[in-house]
Every structure is written in C-alpha cells, then in structure tokens.
Design a protein around this motif. Structure first.
Motif, mmCIF file in Angstrom:
data_model
loop_
_atom_site.group_PDB
_atom_site.id
_atom_site.type_symbol
_atom_site.label_atom_id
_atom_site.label_comp_id
_atom_site.label_asym_id
_atom_site.label_seq_id
_atom_site.Cartn_x
_atom_site.Cartn_y
_atom_site.Cartn_z
ATOM 1 N N PRO A 177 -96.306 -5.096 53.359
ATOM 2 C CA PRO A 177 -96.377 -5.708 52.027
ATOM 3 C C PRO A 177 -97.212 -4.933 51.007
ATOM 4 N N ARG A 178 -97.612 -3.723 51.307
ATOM 5 C CA ARG A 178 -98.354 -2.945 50.326
ATOM 6 C C ARG A 178 -97.381 -2.316 49.323
ATOM 7 N N PRO A 179 -97.808 -2.099 48.095
ATOM 8 C CA PRO A 179 -97.010 -1.307 47.167
ATOM 9 C C PRO A 179 -96.979 0.149 47.621
ATOM 10 N N LEU A 180 -96.010 0.883 47.141
ATOM 11 C CA LEU A 180 -95.895 2.301 47.444
ATOM 12 C C LEU A 180 -96.461 3.111 46.283
ATOM 13 N N LEU A 184 -103.821 0.037 42.919
ATOM 14 C CA LEU A 184 -103.106 -1.157 43.386
ATOM 15 C C LEU A 184 -102.302 -0.861 44.650
ATOM 16 N N SER A 185 -101.979 0.412 44.865
ATOM 17 C CA SER A 185 -101.192 0.769 46.041
ATOM 18 C C SER A 185 -101.969 0.603 47.345
ATOM 19 N N VAL A 186 -103.291 0.364 47.272
ATOM 20 C CA VAL A 186 -104.040 0.044 48.484
ATOM 21 C C VAL A 186 -104.312 -1.459 48.569
ATOM 22 N N GLY A 187 -103.700 -2.205 47.652
ATOM 23 C CA GLY A 187 -103.724 -3.663 47.727
ATOM 24 C C GLY A 187 -102.476 -4.152 48.446
ATOM 25 N N TRP A 188 -101.926 -5.271 47.988
ATOM 26 C CA TRP A 188 -100.741 -5.804 48.645
ATOM 27 C C TRP A 188 -99.973 -6.702 47.679
ATOM 28 N N VAL A 189 -98.794 -7.102 48.109
ATOM 29 C CA VAL A 189 -97.959 -8.029 47.341
ATOM 30 C C VAL A 189 -98.325 -9.441 47.738
ATOM 31 N N ASP A 190 -98.556 -10.269 46.736
ATOM 32 C CA ASP A 190 -98.989 -11.641 46.983
ATOM 33 C C ASP A 190 -98.289 -12.574 45.996
ATOM 34 N N ASP A 191 -97.423 -13.434 46.532
ATOM 35 C CA ASP A 191 -96.742 -14.440 45.716
ATOM 36 C C ASP A 191 -96.049 -13.798 44.513
ATOM 37 N N GLY A 192 -95.264 -12.757 44.770
ATOM 38 C CA GLY A 192 -94.469 -12.122 43.722
ATOM 39 C C GLY A 192 -95.271 -11.334 42.720
#
Length: 359
Positions: A33-36, A68-76
């Motif tokens: 679920p991480r961004p690329l 942000l690419s070391v964060g993740w996707v959360d609720d869209g």
C-alpha cells in the motif's frame, strides 16, 4: 543562439505538455500500500492507486518535507509516515492528526498531476493545457496481434536522443552489422518524411540480408507520435506482420526510462522469449553508443552538431521539435496543439530514392 541551460529549460517546458509513462501497473501494485516514487522531467512524484483512482502528487509533505512515497495509502488518500498528514488525490490536505479540531491551513495543498492507466502503463502529465493524449501502441487494439511487453530500462540519455536513435537509419550498418544492417551497405535510403495527425511518418526498406525468424527485419512503416514515441510496423512478407513500439519517458533533461513492446500476428502459441531476446541483442548493441553521446541532452541548435543528407529523419524530427518550441514561445500551449495538428506532406520524392527531400 540560446544558452544551453535556457534551451533545455524550454524543451522541458514543452515536454511537460505531453503524457509520459512513469511505471507499469505491476510496478505500482508491487509496492502497495505504499505509493511509488518516480521522477518525471526532474520532478519527484508519488504515484498510487487510491482505491480505483490512480493519482500523482509532489513527493514531499508540506509539513516537514518527508517523502510521501515512504508513507502509505489510507482511506483513498496519501498518508505521510512522519506526522500522519493525509492528502486527497487532488493534493488537498484533509487531515492533520496533531490538530484534530483544525483548522487545516488553506495553503496545505500539494500540486497534483493528471494520471491515467492505459494498457497497463501509468501515464502522468505535468501540464494539461495543450489537451494531449497518452501515446499507445496500435498493436494493443489489434486482435490479430500477440503483444509482449519488454522490461523497461533506464539510460543516461535524453528522451529525444533515445527516440532519434530508433530512426537513425545510417547507424544500422555500423552498430547493428548482421542484425539490422550490413556494413558493406553503409548508405541508407533517404525517405520522404511527412507529418500526419501529430506524428512523423516515413517508410524504410532495409538491404537484403539473411535474418532470424524472430528478427524485426523487413519493409518498415514508421510512425512517431510526437514528441517521444516510436511505433514501427514490419511487413515480413507472406502476410506476416510485426510491431515494435517504444516510448521514452524523460526522467530529467539527461536521462530517460524506455517502455516497449513487441507484437506479431504469427506463431501466437510460440515461445515469446526469442522475440524479446532479439530485442535485447539490439539494445546491447545500441547502449554503449547511445549512452555515450556528449552531452546526453538533446541539442536542437542546427549548428551544435554536424549533419549530412542521410540524417533526413533526424533533421525533420529536430525541426518539428524546434517548431513546437517556437509555437509555445509565441502562443503558449494552444499554439503547440495547433502546430501538432498541422499536417505537412512534402512534394513528391525525386526519382533517385536516396535524394534529399526538399525542406
């Protein structure tokens, strides 16, 4: 003469008006679920599937600049891993965990970019003002074709130089002796180049030569959707048709990532590996030369490099790039769109097939 840095800046501004692939859909899914993290035209971007919608934003949280690419996707939405700030697909900050009661600063909005998935490639466009469309391989919509994607590769050379290499007919005899050309036949034909529907088009007949069954070798019809894509249709005779499609995505002014496919209307049940392996041979022959052009950036000033009449395709490609740059300078993105739409069919070719078409 425009200073080199200024000229490159202008070319970057032009390329920002077009769609470029930044990754495959498989590459995007592999990190979920991480961004690329990708880079397009020198811009670090975070790309993610936010629940059925692919989005691209600047890869930098506005709070303390964590990627942000070391964060993740959360609720869209994009969730920053450092302090939890959450950004919607359009870049608007929608949550600051340390301020649950708000207010969220109005300026807390990342720049977002147009993003779309086409034929398993994720395309991004920096500036949508020219209303361009993503380049796509025609063979993907041809039910008679078996289409096989090759592995993307990154080379330290500008995207336009990578494209130019594909259409440099004079290098076939020297770099690809025995695979795409013959060193004892170094003089290529000089094709008539035309502009149709935002594409450069021309035809090429290679010298007679024994070739492998998997080789892309035969009468070739070139289509070059501007500015960084090449599609070559090969007629091998007996109804056998092949395709090679490549688009060079500009990472920055001096490097690019190439996405490519090969296609065939024969031997659908055969092994794909030899067809990809032949292209790997061609890439291995090209790589040491293409990646050692100095400078790696595309030089559009007519006096920057020497040219001869057998460079016809390259000259016409550079000429159109310069015309698009002039249109952008004179009339902005709308003028670029108009310049793309203006077809140009040169006068009939001279009887000698090696004669230079008139400007």
């Amino acid at each position: 003469m425009t200073a080199p840095d200024a000229a490159q800046s202008e070319l970057t501004r032009l390329l920002e008006l077009f769609w470029h692939p930044v990754c495959t859909l498989d590459e995007l899914r592999a990190v979920a679920p991480r961004p690329l993290a990708v880079t397009l035209l020198g811009r670090p971007l975070a790309v993610a599937d936010l629940g059925g919608t692919v989005a691209a934003v600047d890869d930098r949280c506005l709070h303390r600049s964590a990627r942000l690419s070391v964060g993740w996707v959360d609720d869209g939405a994009f969730r920053c891993g450092y302090h939890g700030w959450r950004y919607a697909p359009d870049g608007t900050c929608v949550e600051i965990p340390s301020l649950p009661d708000g207010p969220i600063p109005p300026k807390a909005c990342l720049r977002s970019y147009d993003a779309v998935v086409t034929h398993d490639l994720v395309y991004v466009r920096i500036d949508g003002a020219a209303d361009t469309v993503p380049p796509a391989c025609p063979a993907l919509d041809d039910t008679t074709m078996r289409v096989v994607a090759g592995a993307p590769y990154t080379w330290p050379v500008a995207a336009p130089r990578r494209v130019e290499n594909f259409t440099d007919l004079a290098h076939f005899a020297w770099v690809h002796d025995g695979t795409l050309g013959r060193r004892d036949r170094p003089v290529p034909p000089v094709p008539v180049v035309r502009r149709e529907g935002g594409e450069m088009r021309f035809e090429y007949d290679p010298p007679e030569m024994e070739s492998e069954a998997v080789a892309l070798y035969g009468h070739s019809a070139y289509r070059m959707p501007m500015p960084c894509t090449v599609d070559i249709g090969f007629d091998l005779g007996g109804g056998v048709r092949r395709h090679l499609w490549m688009t060079a995505s500009p990472i920055d002014e001096a490097s690019c990532r190439s996405f490519w496919v090969v296609a065939r209307n024969d031997d659908h049940d055969g092994d794909d590996a030899p067809h990809l392996a032949f292209q790997d041979v061609i890439l291995a022959e090209d790589e040491p030369l293409v990646t050692n052009q100095d400078p790696p950036e595309m030089l559009l000033d007519p006096g920057a490099e020497m040219s001869v009449r057998t460079d016809r395709v390259s000259l016409e490609y550079r000429r159109w790039l310069r015309e698009l740059l002039a249109a952008l300078d004179a009339g902005g993105p709308a003028a670029v769109a108009a310049a793309l739409a203006a077809d140009r069919v040169p006068e009939a070719a001279a009887p000698d097939p090696r004669a230079v078409a008139r400007h």
